[in-house]
Design a protein around this motif. Sequence first.
Motif, short mmCIF file in Angstrom:
data_model
loop_
_atom_site.label_atom_id
_atom_site.label_comp_id
_atom_site.label_asym_id
_atom_site.label_seq_id
_atom_site.Cartn_x
_atom_site.Cartn_y
_atom_site.Cartn_z
N GLU A 1 0.73 -1.29 -0.03
CA GLU A 1 0.02 -0.15 0.14
C GLU A 1 0.74 1.25 -0.08
N THR A 2 2.04 1.26 0.22
CA THR A 2 2.97 2.38 0.26
C THR A 2 3.75 2.43 -0.86
N ALA A 3 4.40 1.37 -1.53
CA ALA A 3 5.03 1.24 -2.67
C ALA A 3 4.72 -0.17 -3.39
N ALA A 4 4.52 -0.15 -4.45
CA ALA A 4 4.44 -1.46 -5.22
C ALA A 4 5.74 -1.82 -5.84
N GLU A 5 6.87 -1.08 -5.81
CA GLU A 5 8.03 -1.67 -6.31
C GLU A 5 9.33 -0.76 -5.65
N HIS A 6 10.39 -1.53 -5.76
CA HIS A 6 11.73 -0.94 -4.98
C HIS A 6 12.67 -1.33 -6.04
N SER A 7 13.54 -0.31 -6.17
CA SER A 7 14.76 -0.60 -7.13
C SER A 7 16.33 -0.47 -6.37
N VAL A 8 17.22 -1.17 -6.85
CA VAL A 8 18.47 -1.41 -6.13
C VAL A 8 19.48 -1.41 -7.31
N THR A 9 20.56 -0.82 -7.15
CA THR A 9 21.69 -0.61 -8.20
C THR A 9 22.91 -1.34 -7.41
N ILE A 10 23.41 -2.48 -8.28
CA ILE A 10 24.55 -3.18 -7.85
C ILE A 10 25.91 -2.78 -8.45
N SER A 11 27.16 -2.87 -8.01
CA SER A 11 28.35 -2.73 -8.35
C SER A 11 28.94 -3.99 -8.13
#
Length: 276
Positions: free
Chosen positions: A86-96
């Motif tokens: 209900e707060t956020a339907a997706e999350h992103s992450v950047t990996i090195s």
Amino acid sequence: MLGLPPLGLMFGRGYMSQLGGGAPAPSIRLSSNAPIAEDTEVGATLATIFVAGGSGTYTHTITSDPDSKFSISSNELQLAALVDYETAAEHSVTISSDNGVDEPISRTFTFDVSNVLEQPSLSALTLADDTIPENAAATIAIVGATAGSTITLVEGALPAGMTLDGAARSIDGTPSAVGSASFVLRETLADSPNSPRDTALGIEVTEATALSGHLAMGDSWTWETGGYADVWAAAHPSIAFSKIAAPGWKVADLQARVADAAALAPRSISVLIGLN
């Protein structure tokens, strides 16, 4: 005899590509990019990180995590904080990823969040009372509502003079007309598997209760709210009802003496009268 191309082209990337011998550039991969259920526990492993087309041993680090939801342990991408659909339907992450020899490579991954129905199923609503007298103030409790839900009127109409108080779970007011009222109440609750749920209900408004027969002194009688004793007492607060209930009076006589009954605010009262 065909001549050979210049050495620069022979060993250059373009020439190798023409011959089909070029190796693909290293790329960061995840063993899974499945949606994260919103009831997933912190510390759960979401995927294994590896580099396709690379050589040597890679060290993986997070370079961008806008919502602070991820962490890395060795080569495992883990959940660092609870997610809520209900707060956020997706999350992103950047990996090195860096093998200590070649230039580090990076890649951004986006994880969807899947909703989990965390609330109970809604039950049918009922009314604590579905029959009330005309011109009598009433509060009818709505029974069976689930905590945190909202209740609205979506079809039909309540009795004239009455309104819905969804927050208080009640129908309140003074019904002004005799008759039947049919309506539908809708209960809505986020994360409930059967929300919204509609319930068809009805209220019957009847004529105010009156005594039959003759009035006489003596016995104790309690009149319903809206009865003629209420009306008479409201119109003549200084006169005890038992003192003016002369033998031989009929209810019709008493009713005729209170022409403004509907305009008065009824209240419950006990009076010393009797039936003969």
